[in-house]
Scaffold this active site. Sequence first.
Site, PDB file in Angstrom:
ATOM      1  CB  CYS A 125     -33.221  47.210 -80.874  1.00  0.00           C
ATOM      2  SG  CYS A 125     -34.640  47.698 -81.895  1.00  0.00           S
ATOM      3  CB  CYS A 128     -37.307  46.165 -79.539  1.00  0.00           C
ATOM      4  SG  CYS A 128     -37.980  45.869 -81.188  1.00  0.00           S
ATOM      5  CE  LYS A 132     -30.896  45.447 -83.091  1.00  0.00           C
ATOM      6  NZ  LYS A 132     -30.514  45.873 -84.458  1.00  0.00           N
ATOM      7  CG  HIS A 152     -40.271  40.566 -94.097  1.00  0.00           C
ATOM      8  ND1 HIS A 152     -40.950  40.396 -92.907  1.00  0.00           N
ATOM      9  CD2 HIS A 152     -41.226  40.773 -95.044  1.00  0.00           C
ATOM     10  CE1 HIS A 152     -42.239  40.501 -93.122  1.00  0.00           C
ATOM     11  NE2 HIS A 152     -42.428  40.727 -94.403  1.00  0.00           N
ATOM     12  CB  CYS A 153     -39.845  35.503 -97.220  1.00  0.00           C
ATOM     13  SG  CYS A 153     -40.326  34.716 -98.777  1.00  0.00           S
ATOM     14  CB  CYS A 159     -39.522  37.748 -89.951  1.00  0.00           C
ATOM     15  SG  CYS A 159     -38.756  39.340 -90.277  1.00  0.00           S
TER      16      CYS A 159
END
Length: 334
Positions: A125, A128, A132, A152-153, A159
């Site tokens: 990534c 970041c 990963k 993601h909700c 998350c």
Amino acid sequence: MALSRGLRCCQRVFSWIPVLIITSVVLWSYYAYVFELCLFTLTNTLEKVVYLLVFHVCFVMFSWTYWKSIFTPPASPCKKFQLSYSDKERYEMEERPDAQKQILVEIAKKLPIFSRAQSGAIRFCDRCQVLKPDRCHHCSVCETCVLKMDHHCPWVNNCVGFSNYKFFLLFLSYSMLYCVFIAATVFQYFLKFWVGDLPNGPAKFHVLFLMFVALMFFVSLMFLFGYHCWLVAKNRSTLEAFSAPVFVNGPDRNGFNVGIRRNLQQVFGEDRRLWFIPVFTSQGNGHYFPLKSLSESQNPLLANEEMWEESDDGSDEGSMVDDRDPSVTIEMEE
């Protein structure tokens, strides 16, 4: 810059709207059930007491799990997966691509990474600046890499991943229980109001609407809960169900499937007494997971787990992964 900050601030404010909608509906259902039904409509004292006791148990468990789903922060990769200052400096100062690749390969060999990008490269990534871990993905909404990210909700404005997946599943189950209990106990009074056996009044609207809302939410939750039960049984995340994880030998949807019993234990833990209580009991720390293709005696994720955890606490020299894949490449992936 100021405009960008303003837009991000507005986005954060608006992201709470779905949570406020759910909270408002639940608070109204509490008023409608406790006051309009139990206190103003029911005449049998025993029935009233039993309904109120069971309802409040369901309400407390629903609220507890919803709170934990919302406010449990998503877990991110530890410092072991981040490029250290010296590694980053060495990588940026090196001009030869092959040498840069070798620097990253050396870092990756010290880590329990078995999944790959679609191209077969190690997943990195660039936002970041982390390699990963298996099942980790970057969330553009949370702006961070999330361990064992499921999705993601918007309804929890968070998350759903390693740190709160158990809480999310319990939230779905207690939501269904909450709706079922309301619908089952309201049904007879719904019919009485519908046919006119009970007098018209403020309670009529609340009871009728309560029945419809409970059934509507139950049906939608039933499909979502059933889907996640299937995911847990197969040891897949929502992202992995749509795009199979890739390993050295290619894609494998069942790469992390180690049997239903062990799959359940990974999410809920080994102590079954705690399965239905919203306390964290998931196995591991989200950075590595047993693989289907390797037995326990051959799986370095299990055999060397203790050694790697000790290395994570102190020395940077510990390594779980052997040098068996010298041809691995690195791909920058968001």
